[in-house]
Enzyme design. Structure first.
Site: not given
Lengths: 466, 346
Positions: B46, B48, B87-88, B90, B285, B287-289
């Site tokens: 979800g 992207g 958050s890995r 990307t 780098k 950005v998720g978490e």
């Protein structure tokens, strides 16, 4: 707006118009209407530009979400597919004396029933394999599954669960992580202690640092247990082919690990398992390990038919992982100018009934606990403790939101006590390019100062923006 | 009375697993017309991620985002991936994708070098062309090169690669080590209004400045930050799983477990901090978490600024905030009388 190919809504409506010669039963709800959307897709310019990096490119899947055409597991159906439900213990700590499934098996429409004793290898977990697929001997928390049913409809499967009789012998339980640390506390998984993971970080000499400090601040902070609450609950469909290969479509976010866990629990070589990750309706760390997949695979094998399972919202809360509640003690020594000289942190993580991703959460929380600050003397100790509660595991931030709440609350208390603006206090202490982290690592691409300045400017902090 | 307050919080957060190997593999296949297919074992959850991975492949191949079709999440068809966690994606999967694209491209460069009369290392891929560096007028459409490579020379442009962030194990006694290869940084500032008669907290505005290295897709970065803030608001003010004395959850439903909805969302202003990490794909780098990490802290500091109470246990429900305000009033009046007593006594 550029001209789009004429949508075929009217054609679609015409095609859907009731034809008196077709019996009503033939308009199956499972049939997708033909082309309600333009098949000639206009690609937004932003997806056609080079260079690609830096473009605000739209997502191909977003178009399907917008049109309501994304197919989640709940939208899928295979010929002859059965529906599975799992019976939950409802007691937090007990020995399973007897499971009687005969009345459930006798119910018309029930095709297969499964108990914990039938799981080839009934344990899994990323660090310690302390979690059963279905509890066989012992219940560790109220959300444990104790039996499962596959039936021709969800309603019949739910009815069958009511007919399964499980006899329990209650065992002592512990729910508070601090009580679980006490010497006489019931041991959730046996052993010498309920502490199942711990970590220490030391740099410099905190005693010396505190001795040099002009002021020392101490505080205890606590956070609560929360759920990921994805819109789509955990869901999967399992189907065997005649060569004894199982295909599982699942809402898992980690299929490589998922296949390894399936191979272990089912006792199959990895290459006889196909695991496909469908479009996931929200994960946030909650869909990182198997839940109902082995149960569905075994029910499908027994039944000889595909089996689908979808967690109820209640199961999403009680039978999947949650965020660790933390109890955090912070002690910080500062100079009169607000430079942090020493910081001591003790973290106790309510680890719930199983380890799951606690070890990782503990590690990250420990490393991040002192904040993005240059501190010469620091000591962090953290431990994760078993309790007879819902298992805590991976959730967006892995312990960082908890420790950030603590260290940033204390930063503001220090700022207020010393009469320093909270922004200014942070700017005096934050990492710089090349700063040494609490674990001794030289940090690079450090832009924390820039982020503070940028946020402050946007907010109008220095203008006293309110 | 409603009182306004503002609170700031900053954070750091690592990308990838703590010490443990968390590799990703990827396969990039350039087809005869210069479009491409990317195979990745990660799953779109979800955020992207697949769009971002497609953009990374496209950038490496010098083509547009839409030229790359992404196939994902099938253990029968895609290479291994540690998955959508930590958050890995990307950074780690992105690096694998970039390396795989370079493998495919090196085959195309060999083919194009002969066609253009230069050496392969003189070439670059840009704007759907393979061109000579510093002499872009000598170029070929990437499709023409891919066609010749596969159909005439029999060398299809297929590249495979993997990436795993380099780490150093942590010492058991001191924790010293290099658990991660890189970290991101962020600041959030919240502005709240607290009703000091009911304890209700309304969040008026959140300003967020996040570092993610190069933003591969700024729109998706903003989306992550907005979503993270929504989650952080629930963590700060509302959400809590409650248990009865027998260890059973008493609110496992969305009626009694209160989550923020769109109506609870404040104005959110997102800034992406200018940053470049040489170890990430094109400087990226992740950005998720991190997006929800400072939210609760900023809100709780804003509550403190508004009404002078320090809530030390989350969530800061209206009941908890009101109780703290009342305790402060009682405490304050007690202290006040003590002071008066002191002044009268001598």
């Amino acid at each position: 707006m550029p001209e789009r190919p004429r949508t075929t809504v009217e054609q679609h409506e015409r095609s859907q118009a009731v034809d008196p010669t077709v019996p009503a039963a033939m308009s199956l709800p499972a049939l997708r209407p033909s082309a309600v959307f333009p098949l000639d897709v206009l690609v937004p310019q932003v997806r056609l530009q080079t260079p690609a990096v830096g473009q605000r490119a739209t997502r191909p899947d977003a178009r399907l979400h917008g049109l309501g055409l994304t197919r989640y597991i709940d939208d899928m159906s295979l010929p002859g597919m059965l529906h599975a439900k799992i019976k939950r213990a409802g007691v937090a700590s007990a020995r399973i004396v007897r499971v009687d499934t005969s009345a459930a098996e006798a119910l018309a429409g029930v095709v297969a029933v499964l108990t914990g004793r039938e799981i080839p290898v009934n344990s899994f977990g990323p660090t310690f394999q302390d979690q059963p697929v279905l509890a066989a001997e012992r219940v560790f928390h109220a959300g444990d599954g104790v039996a499962a049913v596959a039936a021709i409809s969800e309603q019949i499967a739910a009815e069958a669960l009511e007919r399964i009789v499980v006899e329990y012998e209650p065992l002592p339980a512990v729910f508070d992580p601090l009580q679980a640390l006490e010497a006489n506390a019931p041991r959730v998984h046996g052993g010498a202690s309920n502490v199942y993971a711990s970590k220490t970080i030391r740099r410099g000499d905190v005693a010396y640092g505190f001795a040099q400090a002009a002021r020392i601040f101490e505080g205890r902070y606590r956070t609560q247990m929360v759920e990921h609450v994805p819109i789509e609950p955990h869901a999967a469909i399992a189907e065997w082919d005649p060569n004894g290969r199982v295909s599982i479509q699942s809402s898992l976010g980690r299929i490589t690990l998922g296949r390894a866990d399936l191979a272990r629990t089912l006792g199959l070589p990895m290459n006889r398992i196909r695991l496909s990750g469908t479009v996931v309706g929200g994960n946030f760390g909650g869909k990182n390990e198997i839940t109902l997949e082995p149960v569905l695979a075994l029910l499908a094998k027994k039944a000889g038919r595909p089996v689908k399972g979808v967690f109820s919202r209640a199961e999403e809360f009680t039978a999947s992982t949650t965020r660790h509640p933390f109890i955090m003690d912070y002690k910080t020594g500062v100079t009169p100018e607000g430079r942090i000289l020493a910081r001591e942190v003790r973290l106790v993580l309510d680890g719930g009934a199983y380890c799951s991703w606690s070890e990782t959460t503990l590690g990250k929380a420990c490393i991040l606990a002192t904040g993005p600050y240059r501190i010469e003397h620091l000591h962090v100790e953290a431990m994760a403790v078993y309790t007879n509660k819902t298992m805590t595991g991976a959730m967006r931030g892995f312990g960082a939101p908890q420790v950030c709440f603590a260290y940033e609350s204390q930063m503001d208390d220090i700022a207020a006590a010393l009469g320093i603006d909270p922004l200014e206090l942070r700017l005096r202490n934050v990492f710089e390019e090349g700063s040494i982290s609490p674990t001794g690592q030289v940090l690079q691409s450090v832009v924390i100062r820039k982020s503070l300045e940028q946020a402050a400017q946007r907010f109008g902090w220095r203008e006293g923006g309110r | 009375m409603k009182r306004r307050g503002r609170g700031i919080a900053c954070m750091w957060y690592p990308i990838g697993f703590t010490v443990s190997a968390n590799p990703s593999a990827a396969v990039v296949m350039v087809t005869e017309d210069g479009t491409a297919t990317l195979l990745t074992g990660t799953v779109e959850t979800g955020q992207g991620a697949l769009t971002v991975l497609g953009q990374i492949a496209a950038e490496a191949l010098g083509v547009a985002t839409d030229d790359v079709h992404v196939v994902s999440g099938d253990t029968d068809a895609t290479p291994m991936d540690t998955g959508a966690i930590a958050s890995r994606t990307t950074y780690v999967t992105g690096n694998a994708v970039r390396l795989a694209a370079h493998e495919a491209l090196s085959i195309l460069f060999d083919t194009a070098a002969d066609m253009l009369g230069v050496r392969p290392e003189q070439l670059e891929a840009r704007d759907r062309k393979i061109q000579v560096k510093d002499f872009a007028q000598r170029s070929l459409p990437i499709g023409e090169v891919a066609q010749r490579s596969q159909v005439v020379l029999g060398r299809p442009a297929v590249g495979a690669a993997s990436y795993n962030p380099p780490t150093v194990p942590m010492d058991a006694q001191t924790g010293q080590g290099k658990p991660f290869n890189t970290y991101v940084y962020a600041t959030q500032i919240a502005e709240v209004e607290v009703d000091d008669e009911t304890g209700e907290v309304e969040i008026l505005r959140v300003v967020a400045a996040h570092d993610c290295g190069t933003p591969i897709n700024p729109m998706l970065v903003e989306g992550q930050v907005q979503g993270g803030i929504a989650m952080g608001i629930g963590f700060a003010l509302q959400e809590e799983i409650l248990f009865d004395d027998a260890g059973r959850q008493i609110n496992p439903n969305l009626t009694n477990y209160i989550m923020p909805t769109s109506l609870d969302m404040p104005e959110v202003q997102v800034d992406i901090v200018d940053s470049y990490d040489p170890t990430g794909p094109f400087g990226a780098k992740g950005v998720g978490e991190p997006t929800l990490v400072p939210t609760a802290a900023a809100i709780l500091n804003a509550i403190h600024d508004a009404v002078g109470v320090r809530i030390t246990a989350l969530p800061a429900t209206a009941e908890r905030v009101l109780a703290a305000i009342k305790a402060k009033r009682t405490g304050a009046s007690a202290r006040l009388s003590a002071v008066s007593a002191d002044t009268i006594a001598p």
